[in-house]
Design an enzyme around this catalytic site. Structure first.
Site: not given
Ligand SMILES: C[S@@+](CC[C@H](N)C(=O)[O-])C[C@H]1O[C@@H](n2cnc3c(N)ncnc32)[C@H](O)[C@@H]1O
Length: 301
Positions: A95, A189-190
């Site tokens: 992302f 930031n999920p």
């Molecule tokens: C919206 S992006 C935000 C990335 C970063 N924190 C930012 O703000 O740029 C959400 C992130 O959560 C990760 N993600 C999705 N499901 C997850 C899970 N169950 N456990 C951990 N990470 C997860 C995704 O792969 C992605 O990298």
């Protein structure tokens, strides 16, 4: 044209701007300049100075402009995303961090003022933008980051290991159980986009990984709810949780946190455009069993 029959830099940037505008790129002039800066290895001031003279367009410029006109994200072409004070390596599978998230990091930094050795975790770290910024800007902080996707994890490793962040490949729902009740701050930031709300911009819809976008469930709230439950598990009593979300989700999230009975000081925060962008809360209970039971209630919406 220059003496060597190549278009001048100024002409090439003008033409690139028109090509990108025709392709629907939202900020065509800025992107045309950034691609030229990237190839020339100069900043904006120097680029503008070169454009006043008769410097030729750099070799390969038209190819990069053509890629951008295909709506490939600028950051995938240059390989770099600028976030606060960091230059993060990015590319396919991760992302692209957004400017709005910089203000979420600021909330954490403000909260950590005066704490000598705070312990912080970033759930769903992606490129490592949040965790890396905290490690960089808060001397003495012990920072952890959790990421589920193997591709994003590889980018995060590149960005975070030099900053001393402890990076864990895992699921934010159950990560770091050995650290339960020990973090001063949990930030996330999920993914939070509802299943049916496919983004319009090709850069997002086709190039941001789906695992980073869709939060699960019709309303996209499965992972944000799980992040809140994990925050309740991971924080020290009085610890601070802050989570980014869409503008329209602030009331739902505040209600979800209130319903658990675990949180006090639930507060919505706006971004630089004045839009609701994050919610924070302080963990109000200390007993871990209570937290586990109450936290699981957040999932029965
Ligand atoms: C919206 S992006 C935000 C990335 C970063 N924190 C930012 O703000 O740029 C959400 C992130 O959560 C990760 N993600 C999705 N499901 C997850 C899970 N169950 N456990 C951990 N990470 C997860 C995704 O792969 C992605 O990298």
């Amino acid at each position: 044209m220059t003496a060597g029959n190549r278009p001048s830099l100024a002409e090439a940037v003008r033409e690139a701007t028109a090509v990108l505008a025709a392709a629907g790129v939202p900020s065509p002039r800025v992107d045309a300049e950034l691609l030229a800066e990237h190839l020339l290895g100069v900043g904006l001031g120097r680029l503008r100075a070169l454009m006043l003279g008769d410097s030729p367009a750099p070799e390969g410029y038209a190819d990069l402009v053509a890629e951008r006109a295909q709506r490939i994200p600028l950051q995938h072409i240059t390989g770099v995303a600028h976030f606060r004070y960091l230059e993060l390596s990015v590319g396919p599978g991760v992302f692209i961090p957004r400017p709005e998230t910089e203000s979420v990091v600021q909330l954490v930094i403000d909260r950590l003022q005066g704490m000598p050795h705070p312990k912080v975790v970033d759930l769903g770290t992606g490129s490592g933008a949040i965790a890396g910024s905290i490690a960089h800007e808060v001397p003495g902080a012990e920072v952890y980051a959790v990421e589920y996707s193997e591709f994003a994890h590889a980018w995060a490793a590149k960005n975070l290991l030099p900053l001393g962040v402890h990076l864990v490949r895992g699921d934010l729902r159950d990560a770091l159980p050995e650290h339960n009740g020990t973090f001063d701050v949990v930030v996330s930031n999920p993914p939070y986009i509802p299943a049916e709300a496919i983004p319009n911009e090709p850069e997002v819809a086709l190039h941001d990984p789906p695992v980073a976008l869709y939060g699960g469930g019709a309303d996209g709230m499965e992972l944000p709810t799980a992040a809140a439950a994990s925050a309740a598990r991971l924080l020290v009593p009085g610890g601070y949780f802050v989570m980014e979300h869409a503008e329209v989700q602030s009331q739902w999230i505040a209600a979800m946190l209130d319903r658990t009975g675990l949180w006090s000081e639930v507060q919505t925060h706006v971004d630089l455009n004045g839009k609701d962008r994050a919610t924070s809360a302080v963990l109000a209970v200390s007993d871990l069993t209570t937290r586990g039971l109450a936290a699981s209630k957040t999932c029965d919406k």
